[in-house]
Structure formats: structure tokens, C-alpha cells
Design an enzyme around this catalytic site. Structure first.
Site, PDB file in Angstrom:
ATOM      1  N   ASP A  41      33.838  11.973  56.956  1.00 43.84           N
ATOM      2  CA  ASP A  41      33.902  12.773  55.726  1.00 43.84           C
ATOM      3  C   ASP A  41      33.384  11.927  54.562  1.00 43.84           C
ATOM      4  OD1 ASP A  41      35.003  14.047  53.275  1.00 43.84           O
ATOM      5  OD2 ASP A  41      35.947  15.386  54.722  1.00 43.84           O
ATOM      6  N   ILE A  42      32.502  12.495  53.738  1.00 38.92           N
ATOM      7  CA  ILE A  42      31.932  11.686  52.643  1.00 38.92           C
ATOM      8  C   ILE A  42      32.878  11.531  51.459  1.00 38.92           C
ATOM      9  CG2 ILE A  42      29.399  11.714  52.803  1.00 38.92           C
ATOM     10  CD1 ILE A  42      29.566  14.224  50.962  1.00 38.92           C
ATOM     11  N   ASN A  97      41.633  23.927  57.034  1.00 36.20           N
ATOM     12  CA  ASN A  97      41.761  24.894  55.947  1.00 36.20           C
ATOM     13  C   ASN A  97      41.015  26.182  56.283  1.00 36.20           C
ATOM     14  OD1 ASN A  97      43.106  22.898  54.424  1.00 36.20           O
ATOM     15  ND2 ASN A  97      41.169  22.079  53.664  1.00 36.20           N
ATOM     16  N   GLN A 104      39.542  25.661  51.490  1.00 31.44           N
ATOM     17  CA  GLN A 104      38.334  25.472  52.304  1.00 31.44           C
ATOM     18  C   GLN A 104      37.105  25.480  51.391  1.00 31.44           C
ATOM     19  OE1 GLN A 104      37.670  28.408  55.385  1.00 31.44           O
ATOM     20  NE2 GLN A 104      36.046  27.203  56.350  1.00 31.44           N
ATOM     21  N   HIS A 110      35.924  23.790  60.547  1.00 27.98           N
ATOM     22  CA  HIS A 110      36.001  22.362  60.887  1.00 27.98           C
ATOM     23  C   HIS A 110      37.447  21.922  60.875  1.00 27.98           C
ATOM     24  CE1 HIS A 110      35.545  22.826  56.526  1.00 27.98           C
ATOM     25  NE2 HIS A 110      36.367  21.799  56.431  1.00 27.98           N
ATOM     26  N   HIS A 112      39.864  18.495  60.134  1.00 29.31           N
ATOM     27  CA  HIS A 112      39.945  17.135  59.595  1.00 29.31           C
ATOM     28  C   HIS A 112      40.832  16.284  60.495  1.00 29.31           C
ATOM     29  CE1 HIS A 112      38.624  18.241  55.367  1.00 29.31           C
ATOM     30  NE2 HIS A 112      38.985  19.435  55.822  1.00 29.31           N
TER      31      HIS A 112
HETATM   32  P1  AMP Z   1      37.371  21.727  53.422  1.00 32.24           P
HETATM   33  O1  AMP Z   1      37.961  21.645  52.049  1.00 32.24           O
HETATM   34  O2  AMP Z   1      38.409  21.839  54.498  1.00 32.24           O
HETATM   35  O3  AMP Z   1      36.299  22.796  53.518  1.00 32.24           O
HETATM   36  O4  AMP Z   1      36.687  20.321  53.656  1.00 32.24           O
HETATM   37  C1  AMP Z   1      35.324  20.090  53.543  1.00 32.24           C
HETATM   38  C2  AMP Z   1      35.123  18.610  53.718  1.00 32.24           C
HETATM   39  O5  AMP Z   1      33.755  18.372  53.970  1.00 32.24           O
HETATM   40  C3  AMP Z   1      35.503  17.792  52.488  1.00 32.24           C
HETATM   41  O6  AMP Z   1      36.501  16.841  52.830  1.00 32.24           O
HETATM   42  C4  AMP Z   1      34.195  17.143  52.065  1.00 32.24           C
HETATM   43  O7  AMP Z   1      34.364  15.836  51.597  1.00 32.24           O
HETATM   44  C5  AMP Z   1      33.399  17.167  53.372  1.00 32.24           C
HETATM   45  N1  AMP Z   1      31.958  17.176  53.207  1.00 32.24           N
HETATM   46  C6  AMP Z   1      31.219  18.011  52.435  1.00 32.24           C
HETATM   47  N2  AMP Z   1      29.901  17.727  52.559  1.00 32.24           N
HETATM   48  C7  AMP Z   1      29.813  16.705  53.451  1.00 32.24           C
HETATM   49  C8  AMP Z   1      28.725  15.966  54.000  1.00 32.24           C
HETATM   50  N3  AMP Z   1      27.454  16.216  53.656  1.00 32.24           N
HETATM   51  N4  AMP Z   1      29.011  14.975  54.881  1.00 32.24           N
HETATM   52  C9  AMP Z   1      30.288  14.706  55.236  1.00 32.24           C
HETATM   53  N5  AMP Z   1      31.356  15.371  54.755  1.00 32.24           N
HETATM   54  C10 AMP Z   1      31.129  16.361  53.870  1.00 32.24           C
END
Ligand code: AMP
Ligand code: ZN
Length: 148
Positions: A41-42, A97, A104, A110, A112
Site C-alpha cells: 500500500d502506498i 472496506n 472504500q 481488495h 488490506h
Molecule cells: P480503501 O480505502 O479500502 O479503498 O483502500 C484503498 C487503499 O489503496 C489505500 O490504503 C491507498 O493507500 C491504496 N492505494 C491507492 N492507490 C494505490 C497505488 N497506486 N498503489 C498502492 N496502493 C494504493
């Protein structure tokens, strides 16, 4: 007019996780197979936070075919085990989420995996005691809607 979300697993233009799965956006991958990828996760909640993502685009849990879903927890078990060994942590949270209201941000399903350490600040705390006069009625509203 709002666009209906795609529900057949096909790639969605502009979806960041579809683009990561296709290799068009870079990611730091820890695992891949024909159906799933896992990458860091970034904006991590804790060191080692990564995501398990089906390559196919499904938005929320209800959209995901059961056959694919059945592979998620075995994969989470395998990868969280690797994280515990590789990072030397003793616990982790699985978090998932569904829907904007639940936080989300990326509408491509996805999960986590968040490694936990003694004094970290991930905000997961026990809730307040439930109102026991109301709890049976709340439960009934769910129970009556359980489909086989
Ligand atoms: P959610 O809030 O459950 O939709 O989580 C989305 C997650 O995706 C967040 O923790 C972001 O930091 C992560 N995210 C978004 N874009 C990227 C990316 N390009 N590479 C890796 N993680 C990402
Ligand atoms: Zn997608």
C-alpha cells in the site's frame, strides 16, 4: 446520469487497481498468480501494510463470485504468514472496506493486510458496551434477511 458499476469482472478504464494488475501503473508486488496480485500500500497504516487484489474488477463484496472469494482467505493466510515471519510481527488485521460510506476509496475490491506491533497507533479499539434492550431487534433485522 450515473454510470452503473461494472459487475462482470471486466477491466474498468481509469481504475487504478485494474491498471496495476495490467502492469500499466507500477506497484511493489509481493505475490501474483493468474487471479490475484498483492502489493504494498502506498499510504501504509503500518510498516508492511499490503493489499490483496483480484485481477478482475469487482467493486464490493456482494459482486465477487463465490469461487474467487473462496480463494481469498487461503491467500490471506499464506501472505500474512509470510509477513509475520518476514517482518517479525506477531499479529495483523485483515480489513476490507465496502462502499464509500465505509471508507472504500478505490472501488475495485481488495483486502488490506496490516501488520501490528506493540505500540503502533492503528485506530482499532473495542467499542462501547451495546444497549442490550435494542440488540435483539437489531439482530432480528439482519436475521430476517439472511438468504441461503
Ligand atoms: P480503501 O480505502 O479500502 O479503498 O483502500 C484503498 C487503499 O489503496 C489505500 O490504503 C491507498 O493507500 C491504496 N492505494 C491507492 N492507490 C494505490 C497505488 N497506486 N498503489 C498502492 N496502493 C494504493
Ligand atoms: Zn478495477
Amino acid at each position: 446520469m450515473s454510470k452503473e458499476p461494472r459487475r462482470d469482472g471486466g477491466a474498468v478504464e481509469g481504475c487504478v487497481f485494474c491498471q496495476i494488475a495490467a502492469g500499466r501503473i507500477p506497484s511493489i508486488r509481493i505475490y501474483e498468480d493468474p487471479e490475484f496480485i498483492a502489493f504494498m500500500d502506498i499510504a501504509s497504516q503500518a510498516e508492511g501494510h499490503f493489499l490483496i487484489v483480484p485481477r478482475a474488477h469487482y467493486e464490493v463484496l456482494a459482486d465477487l463470485p463465490d469461487g474467487l472469494l473462496a480463494k481469498v482467505l487461503p491467500l490471506a493466510k499464506k501472505l500474512s504468514g509470510a509477513a509475520m515471519t518476514g517482518l517479525g510481527v506477531e499479529g495483523f488485521n485483515l480489513l476490507q472496506n465496502n462502499g464509500e460510506v465505509a471508507g472504500q476509496a478505490v472501488p475495485h475490491w481488495h483486502m488490506h493486510v496490516i501488520p501490528r506491533r506493540g505500540k503502533d497507533e492503528f485506530p482499532f479499539h473495542p467499542g462501547a458496551p451495546a444497549d442490550l434492550t435494542q440488540l435483539p431487534f437489531v439482530a432480528e433485522n439482519i436475521r430476517l434477511n439472511v438468504n441461503s
